[in-house]
Design an enzyme around this catalytic site. Structure first.
Site, PDB file in Angstrom:
ATOM      1  CE  LYS A 100      -3.327  13.168  29.267  1.00  0.00           C
ATOM      2  NZ  LYS A 100      -3.955  13.448  30.566  1.00  0.00           N
ATOM      3  CE  LYS A 175      -7.576   8.221  -6.999  1.00  0.00           C
ATOM      4  NZ  LYS A 175      -7.571   9.692  -7.058  1.00  0.00           N
ATOM      5  CG  HIS A 266      -6.979   9.891  -2.061  1.00  0.00           C
ATOM      6  ND1 HIS A 266      -5.927  10.570  -1.482  1.00  0.00           N
ATOM      7  CD2 HIS A 266      -6.643   9.689  -3.359  1.00  0.00           C
ATOM      8  CE1 HIS A 266      -4.996  10.763  -2.405  1.00  0.00           C
ATOM      9  NE2 HIS A 266      -5.404  10.247  -3.558  1.00  0.00           N
ATOM     10  N   GLY A 339       2.626   6.909  -9.180  1.00  0.00           N
ATOM     11  CA  GLY A 339       3.752   6.672 -10.094  1.00  0.00           C
ATOM     12  C   GLY A 339       3.732   5.287 -10.719  1.00  0.00           C
ATOM     13  N   GLY A 361      -2.495   7.240 -12.784  1.00  0.00           N
ATOM     14  CA  GLY A 361      -2.923   8.505 -13.394  1.00  0.00           C
ATOM     15  C   GLY A 361      -1.965   8.842 -14.514  1.00  0.00           C
TER      16      GLY A 361
HETATM   17  C1  LIG Z   1      -0.139   7.978  -2.693  1.00  0.00           C
HETATM   18  S1  LIG Z   1      -1.552   7.117  -3.138  1.00  0.00           S
HETATM   19  C2  LIG Z   1      -2.528   8.273  -4.071  1.00  0.00           C
HETATM   20  C3  LIG Z   1      -2.412   8.113  -5.521  1.00  0.00           C
HETATM   21  C4  LIG Z   1      -3.189   9.164  -6.271  1.00  0.00           C
HETATM   22  O1  LIG Z   1      -4.227   9.595  -5.857  1.00  0.00           O
HETATM   23  C5  LIG Z   1      -2.690   9.681  -7.511  1.00  0.00           C
HETATM   24  O2  LIG Z   1      -3.264  10.629  -8.027  1.00  0.00           O
HETATM   25  C6  LIG Z   1      -1.514   9.079  -8.160  1.00  0.00           C
HETATM   26  O3  LIG Z   1      -1.329   9.604  -9.435  1.00  0.00           O
HETATM   27  P1  LIG Z   1      -0.200   9.074 -10.369  1.00  0.00           P
HETATM   28  O4  LIG Z   1      -0.195  10.010 -11.551  1.00  0.00           O
HETATM   29  O5  LIG Z   1       1.089   9.134  -9.615  1.00  0.00           O
HETATM   30  O6  LIG Z   1      -0.534   7.679 -10.781  1.00  0.00           O
END
Ligand SMILES: CSCCC(=O)C(=O)COP(=O)(O)O
Length: 414
Positions: A100, A175, A266, A339, A361
């Site tokens: 609460k 992942k 995540h 990023g 990524g």
């Molecule tokens: C905010 S942490 C999660 C990062 C993630 O899961 C992701 O897909 C980041 O991808 P990027 O292309 O920005 O490396």
């Protein structure tokens, strides 16, 4: 002897009596009322009564920049909650300490110190940093993780090829994207079979071991079965969107003896829980301490310098929470993310050290020479940073055109 879990809050108010507020919290969230109780009842209820441990009032500092914390009136309040009041699980602890209360004005939960008794019911990560390093046979450098991109609406052969290219780049972990849910095109067991076959093929070229964290999704009642399905199909790690389900769902997976693979947590949805300063839960508690207690082996969180950012002191506090010595509780791998590109690697190493995971990524798939080159560029950047050599100088040597191309595209952040 009474044992307690202690919550630390930061409450903001221009004129409140913070001592009175603290007493109101300690009583209101435990026995409800105290002064009205008959003396005989007080004796019975005493063991349930919350205790005000401390109230540190901060008055606005003269000359402080408008909008800064120093310009605000607030108090850091510590309240101890008797363990006897709640069952030994994270949901009960959170509802007690910030149920609460989380909706009651400008107040933020900064920290929770759990009692030894409570801690014993949270075994924490099964593998932890050392366990994951052992699985991969890598101890002397940060790990490199790659994230699947472009997965929704794709077929198995496309995912398999994408996995293969990532693996060829020399990454340690791959992942799933967190938005890849159970679906008819790439159901988890088929996806795992295809990707692990690609991992074996790539390993013949790289000589490296690799963990594939498959995303466990669906209704809470089906999570265990999904995880088992993935593991039976060969998955050697799992990804889990912890905050959409709750910490207890993670703990259930982490404690299950049949789920004997590392779990990567995540942070999706966490941004809704850590708004700036006045409300919510401090990120080092949300993405640090609680993730570790609930059993995450690796924890993703925004970095200070990528695309989704968090202030540097908060990211360092998360990493500290995940890794500080806590008796038998294994440390979890900090995974600053979003990023990330090779030009950030020296900063990542400086801030998070060798016992962390470099995760990317777009910074891998977006490499001008392709996905495999993207991974290789990161590995070269890691080597350079470990040797203390400037990335530009390292990339100028023959055979390092992958890093050179990455730097030309993304630059090097100093
Ligand atoms: C905010 S942490 C999660 C990062 C993630 O899961 C992701 O897909 C980041 O991808 P990027 O292309 O920005 O490396």
């Amino acid at each position: 002897m009474t044992s307690f879990c202690t919550a630390t809050y930061r409450a903001f108010d221009e004129k409140a009596d913070f001592h009175k507020k603290a007493t109101g919290i300690a009583v209101g969230l435990t026995v409800g009322s105290w002064t009205e109780l008959p003396e005989a009842k007080k004796k019975d209820m005493e063991k349930h009564l919350g205790q005000v441990v401390s109230v540190d009032v901060h008055e606005p500092e003269a000359g402080a920049a408008p909008g800064s914390l120093a310009a605000e009136r607030y108090a850091d309040i510590k309240i101890a909650y008797p363990d006897v009041n709640f069952s030994r699980d994270i949901p009960a602890l959170l509802v007690t300490a910030f149920g609460k209360l989380s909706m009651d004005g400008r107040i933020r939960l900064l920290d929770l110190d759990v009692s030894d008794g409570f801690r014993k019911t949270c075994p924490g990560p099964k593998f932890g940093i050392h366990g994951v390093q052992e699985l991969l046979g890598v101890h002397d450098r940060p790990l490199l993780m790659s994230i699947f991109k472009s997965v929704v609406g794709y077929e198995l052969p496309e995912l398999k090829e994408q996995f293969y290219q990532q693996a060829l780049g020399g990454v340690d972990l791959i992942k799933d994207d967190e938005i890849l849910f159970e679906n008819p095109l790439t159901p988890i067991e088929k996806r795992v079979e295809a990707c692990m076959a690609a991992a074996r093929d790539a390993s013949k070229q790289t000589g490296q071991k690799l963990l594939y964290a498959a995303n466990v999704t669906g209704r809470t009642s089906q999570l265990r079965a999904q995880a088992k399905k993935a593991i039976d199909a060969g998955a050697n790690a799992l990804l889990f969107n912890v905050l959409a389900y709750g910490f207890d769902a993670l703990q259930e997976l982490a404690e299950d003896p049949d789920i004997n693979v590392p779990i990567a947590a995540h942070p999706a949805f966490s941004g809704a829980m850590y708004p700036p300063r006045h409300y919510g839960v401090a990120p080092q508690l949300l993405l640090g301490k609680l993730m570790r207690l609930a059993g995450a082996d690796l924890v993703l969180f925004p970095s200070p310098y990528g695309s989704v950012v968090m202030p540097k002191d908060e990211t360092l506090a998360i990493a500290e929470s995940l890794t500080r010595h806590e008796g038998a509780l294994k440390p979890s791998f900090p995974v600053p993310s979003a990023g990330i590109h090779p030009g950030l690697v020296p900063l990542l190493l400086e801030d998070f050290g060798v016992r962390s995971v470099v995760n990317a990524g777009g910074g891998i798939h977006g490499h001008p020479m392709g996905t495999a080159a993207g991974g290789q560029a990161f590995r070269q950047a890691i080597d350079a940073a470990l040797q203390g050599v400037e990335l530009e100088a390292y990339a100028a040597e023959p055979g390092r055109e992958q890093l050179k191309a990455a730097i030309e595209l993304w630059g090097v952040k100093k």
